[in-house]
Design a protein around this motif. Structure first.
Motif, PDB file in Angstrom:
ATOM      1  N   LEU A   1       0.829  -1.205   0.000  1.00  0.00           N
ATOM      2  CA  LEU A   1       0.000   0.000   0.000  1.00  0.00           C
ATOM      3  C   LEU A   1       0.864   1.257   0.000  1.00  0.00           C
ATOM      4  CD1 LEU A   1      -2.727  -0.807   2.714  1.00  0.00           C
ATOM      5  CD2 LEU A   1      -2.804  -1.277   0.262  1.00  0.00           C
ATOM      6  N   VAL A   2       0.378   2.267  -0.706  1.00  0.00           N
ATOM      7  CA  VAL A   2       0.959   3.609  -0.668  1.00  0.00           C
ATOM      8  C   VAL A   2      -0.180   4.592  -0.401  1.00  0.00           C
ATOM      9  CG1 VAL A   2       2.125   5.428  -1.967  1.00  0.00           C
ATOM     10  CG2 VAL A   2       2.807   3.036  -2.284  1.00  0.00           C
ATOM     11  N   PHE A   3      -0.027   5.413   0.630  1.00  0.00           N
ATOM     12  CA  PHE A   3      -1.001   6.467   0.913  1.00  0.00           C
ATOM     13  C   PHE A   3      -0.452   7.763   0.311  1.00  0.00           C
ATOM     14  CE2 PHE A   3      -1.393   3.333   4.313  1.00  0.00           C
ATOM     15  CZ  PHE A   3      -2.736   3.009   4.202  1.00  0.00           C
ATOM     16  N   PHE A   4      -1.186   8.294  -0.660  1.00  0.00           N
ATOM     17  CA  PHE A   4      -0.673   9.436  -1.410  1.00  0.00           C
ATOM     18  C   PHE A   4      -1.638  10.600  -1.278  1.00  0.00           C
ATOM     19  CE2 PHE A   4       1.575  11.186  -5.205  1.00  0.00           C
ATOM     20  CZ  PHE A   4       2.859  10.885  -4.792  1.00  0.00           C
ATOM     21  N   ASP A   5      -1.131  11.818  -1.496  1.00  0.00           N
ATOM     22  CA  ASP A   5      -1.967  13.014  -1.453  1.00  0.00           C
ATOM     23  C   ASP A   5      -2.323  13.453  -2.869  1.00  0.00           C
ATOM     24  OD1 ASP A   5      -2.025  13.090   1.275  1.00  0.00           O
ATOM     25  OD2 ASP A   5      -0.407  14.542   1.479  1.00  0.00           O
ATOM     26  N   SER A   6      -3.436  14.135  -2.993  1.00  0.00           N
ATOM     27  CA  SER A   6      -4.022  14.437  -4.303  1.00  0.00           C
ATOM     28  C   SER A   6      -3.340  15.577  -5.038  1.00  0.00           C
ATOM     29  CB  SER A   6      -5.503  14.757  -4.135  1.00  0.00           C
ATOM     30  OG  SER A   6      -5.679  15.866  -3.265  1.00  0.00           O
ATOM     31  N   ASP A   7      -2.279  16.143  -4.470  1.00  0.00           N
ATOM     32  CA  ASP A   7      -1.570  17.224  -5.149  1.00  0.00           C
ATOM     33  C   ASP A   7      -0.076  16.944  -5.265  1.00  0.00           C
ATOM     34  OD1 ASP A   7      -1.153  17.397  -2.441  1.00  0.00           O
ATOM     35  OD2 ASP A   7      -1.231  19.586  -2.353  1.00  0.00           O
ATOM     36  N   ASP A   8       0.365  15.758  -4.840  1.00  0.00           N
ATOM     37  CA  ASP A   8       1.786  15.421  -4.878  1.00  0.00           C
ATOM     38  C   ASP A   8       2.109  14.614  -6.134  1.00  0.00           C
ATOM     39  OD1 ASP A   8       2.059  16.740  -2.495  1.00  0.00           O
ATOM     40  OD2 ASP A   8       2.061  14.921  -1.263  1.00  0.00           O
ATOM     41  N   LEU A   9       3.391  14.362  -6.358  1.00  0.00           N
ATOM     42  CA  LEU A   9       3.828  13.712  -7.594  1.00  0.00           C
ATOM     43  C   LEU A   9       4.775  12.556  -7.316  1.00  0.00           C
ATOM     44  CD1 LEU A   9       4.659  16.923  -9.696  1.00  0.00           C
ATOM     45  CD2 LEU A   9       2.511  15.626  -9.677  1.00  0.00           C
ATOM     46  N   MET A  10       4.610  11.492  -8.089  1.00  0.00           N
ATOM     47  CA  MET A  10       5.528  10.363  -8.073  1.00  0.00           C
ATOM     48  C   MET A  10       6.511  10.475  -9.235  1.00  0.00           C
ATOM     49  SD  MET A  10       3.184   6.969  -7.504  1.00  0.00           S
ATOM     50  CE  MET A  10       2.335   6.645  -5.960  1.00  0.00           C
ATOM     51  N   VAL A  11       7.780  10.246  -8.967  1.00  0.00           N
ATOM     52  CA  VAL A  11       8.733  10.018 -10.050  1.00  0.00           C
ATOM     53  C   VAL A  11       8.329   8.723 -10.736  1.00  0.00           C
ATOM     54  CG1 VAL A  11      11.169   9.534 -10.543  1.00  0.00           C
ATOM     55  CG2 VAL A  11      10.552  11.262  -8.829  1.00  0.00           C
ATOM     56  N   SER A  12       8.586   8.596 -12.019  1.00  0.00           N
ATOM     57  CA  SER A  12       8.060   7.460 -12.797  1.00  0.00           C
ATOM     58  C   SER A  12       8.519   6.100 -12.276  1.00  0.00           C
ATOM     59  CB  SER A  12       8.443   7.602 -14.263  1.00  0.00           C
ATOM     60  OG  SER A  12       9.856   7.564 -14.422  1.00  0.00           O
ATOM     61  N   THR A  13       9.648   6.046 -11.573  1.00  0.00           N
ATOM     62  CA  THR A  13      10.152   4.770 -11.054  1.00  0.00           C
ATOM     63  C   THR A  13       9.799   4.554  -9.582  1.00  0.00           C
ATOM     64  OG1 THR A  13      12.284   5.861 -10.634  1.00  0.00           O
ATOM     65  CG2 THR A  13      12.056   4.608 -12.691  1.00  0.00           C
TER      66      THR A  13
ATOM     67  N   PHE B   1      10.489  18.803  -1.803  1.00  0.00           N
ATOM     68  CA  PHE B   1       9.299  19.637  -1.777  1.00  0.00           C
ATOM     69  C   PHE B   1       9.336  20.585  -2.968  1.00  0.00           C
ATOM     70  CE2 PHE B   1      10.385  18.307   2.452  1.00  0.00           C
ATOM     71  CZ  PHE B   1       9.173  17.975   3.043  1.00  0.00           C
ATOM     72  N   PHE B   2       8.158  20.988  -3.432  1.00  0.00           N
ATOM     73  CA  PHE B   2       8.145  21.951  -4.531  1.00  0.00           C
ATOM     74  C   PHE B   2       6.999  22.930  -4.346  1.00  0.00           C
ATOM     75  CE2 PHE B   2       5.183  18.773  -5.935  1.00  0.00           C
ATOM     76  CZ  PHE B   2       4.317  19.376  -6.835  1.00  0.00           C
ATOM     77  N   GLU B   3       7.224  24.126  -4.885  1.00  0.00           N
ATOM     78  CA  GLU B   3       6.241  25.192  -4.819  1.00  0.00           C
ATOM     79  C   GLU B   3       5.503  25.263  -6.152  1.00  0.00           C
ATOM     80  OE1 GLU B   3       8.407  28.707  -3.850  1.00  0.00           O
ATOM     81  OE2 GLU B   3       9.451  27.758  -2.168  1.00  0.00           O
ATOM     82  N   LYS B   4       4.498  26.121  -6.216  1.00  0.00           N
ATOM     83  CA  LYS B   4       3.700  26.214  -7.431  1.00  0.00           C
ATOM     84  C   LYS B   4       4.503  26.725  -8.625  1.00  0.00           C
ATOM     85  CE  LYS B   4       1.879  30.799  -6.195  1.00  0.00           C
ATOM     86  NZ  LYS B   4       0.653  31.569  -5.902  1.00  0.00           N
ATOM     87  N   ASN B   5       5.639  27.375  -8.360  1.00  0.00           N
ATOM     88  CA  ASN B   5       6.487  27.842  -9.451  1.00  0.00           C
ATOM     89  C   ASN B   5       7.528  26.797  -9.848  1.00  0.00           C
ATOM     90  OD1 ASN B   5       8.228  27.919  -7.298  1.00  0.00           O
ATOM     91  ND2 ASN B   5       8.692  30.102  -7.430  1.00  0.00           N
ATOM     92  N   ASP B   6       7.297  25.532  -9.388  1.00  0.00           N
ATOM     93  CA  ASP B   6       8.167  24.400  -9.719  1.00  0.00           C
ATOM     94  C   ASP B   6       9.574  24.541  -9.162  1.00  0.00           C
ATOM     95  OD1 ASP B   6       6.126  23.105 -11.014  1.00  0.00           O
ATOM     96  OD2 ASP B   6       6.623  23.930 -12.967  1.00  0.00           O
ATOM     97  N   ARG B   7       9.727  25.310  -8.083  1.00  0.00           N
ATOM     98  CA  ARG B   7      11.018  25.376  -7.409  1.00  0.00           C
ATOM     99  C   ARG B   7      11.104  24.212  -6.430  1.00  0.00           C
ATOM    100  NH1 ARG B   7      13.611  27.499  -2.800  1.00  0.00           N
ATOM    101  NH2 ARG B   7      11.657  28.203  -1.865  1.00  0.00           N
ATOM    102  N   TYR B   8      12.054  23.311  -6.681  1.00  0.00           N
ATOM    103  CA  TYR B   8      12.219  22.132  -5.840  1.00  0.00           C
ATOM    104  C   TYR B   8      13.298  22.386  -4.795  1.00  0.00           C
ATOM    105  CZ  TYR B   8       9.432  19.528  -9.215  1.00  0.00           C
ATOM    106  OH  TYR B   8       8.410  19.090 -10.016  1.00  0.00           O
TER     107      TYR B   8
ATOM    108  N   ARG C   1       4.050  18.691  -2.589  1.00  0.00           N
ATOM    109  CA  ARG C   1       3.709  20.077  -2.932  1.00  0.00           C
ATOM    110  C   ARG C   1       3.515  20.923  -1.668  1.00  0.00           C
ATOM    111  NH1 ARG C   1       1.391  22.054  -7.802  1.00  0.00           N
ATOM    112  NH2 ARG C   1       0.953  19.878  -8.399  1.00  0.00           N
ATOM    113  N   ILE C   2       4.105  22.102  -1.675  1.00  0.00           N
ATOM    114  CA  ILE C   2       3.962  23.056  -0.587  1.00  0.00           C
ATOM    115  C   ILE C   2       3.017  24.180  -1.044  1.00  0.00           C
ATOM    116  CG2 ILE C   2       5.138  24.710   0.918  1.00  0.00           C
ATOM    117  CD1 ILE C   2       5.829  21.829   1.503  1.00  0.00           C
ATOM    118  N   HIS C   3       2.023  24.476  -0.241  1.00  0.00           N
ATOM    119  CA  HIS C   3       1.066  25.536  -0.573  1.00  0.00           C
ATOM    120  C   HIS C   3       1.361  26.792   0.226  1.00  0.00           C
ATOM    121  CE1 HIS C   3      -1.635  22.930  -2.885  1.00  0.00           C
ATOM    122  NE2 HIS C   3      -1.273  21.981  -2.017  1.00  0.00           N
TER     123      HIS C   3
END
Length: 216
Positions: free
Chosen positions: A94-106, A129-136, A212-214
């Motif tokens: 199982l993986v518990f994920f949030d609806s605004d976060d992202l998985m790397v393809s692997t 972590f990343f912001e809405k301006n895609d700053r990681y 994702r950080i809001h």
């Protein structure tokens, strides 16, 4: 590990509420996984925007996505939705994920390979972590230590629900679910209770998860 794309079923559980602007990125990151044997259980908490329509468009093209709705008589909240998803899941892991976060393809491939190769109850991966301006960016706290429970409960480690893959049999054997009465620190409570049972744990030394950080 056996055939890496068919050996085990992984259930990804996502509570959702009014995420029409962000859910596409999240679901696309799951659809892009190199590991193919997964189900993604989305549990709606009463969305009033176009979130459901967006999800249905994914389901039409890929039936590995499944949409559930929190029963009206059930208490509202992400934890209730996570518990519903866990009860309905069929996965070995199982993986518990949030609806605004992202998985790397692997993400699924490497987490699963790590947990199986080490005969572990859970695998923790690197995250940022990343912001809405895609700053990681990363935080100074590490995400892993051999003394996992002690360092986690004392806030020496940064571990989020999305950075952990769990063996379902381990969670079931200890009757672990999310505390629906909590309004804050829900994931800290769930992870700390899980680690208290001294699971065999393994660390995947790859950056696989973007949180994702809001508020920027």
């Amino acid at each position: 590990m056996r055939d890496q794309n068919t050996a085990y079923l992984v259930s990804i559980i996502i509570p959702i509420f009014n995420r029409e602007a962000l859910i596409v990125e999240t679901l696309q990151s799951i659809k892009n996984q190199t590991y193919l044997n997964w189900e993604c259980i989305l549990v709606d908490d009463g969305s009033t925007d176009q979130t459901i329509e967006v999800i249905k468009s994914f389901i039409e093209k890929d039936q590995r996505f499944v949409l559930l709705k929190r029963p009206e008589l059930e208490e509202k909240g992400a934890n209730v939705c996570r518990n519903i998803g866990m009860a309905k899941s069929s996965g070995d892991y199982l993986v518990f994920f949030d609806s605004d976060d992202l998985m790397v393809s692997t993400y699924l491939e490497k987490q699963l390979q790590n947990i199986v190769n080490n005969n572990a109850d859970l695998s923790v991966c690197k995250m940022d972590f990343f912001e809405k301006n895609d700053r990681y960016f990363t935080r100074k706290k590490p995400c892993y230590h051999q003394e996992l429970w002690e360092n986690y409960v004392t806030r020496q480690l940064t571990i989020l629900t999305g950075s952990v893959m769990w063996r379902k049999r381990f969670l079931d054997s200890h009757h672990l679910n999310f505390n629906i009465k909590l309004q804050a620190a829900q994931e800290w409570d769930f992870i700390s209770r899980g680690l208290l049972h001294a699971p065999v744990h393994a660390f995947e030394d790859s950056l696989l998860y973007h949180s994702r950080i809001h508020g920027f």
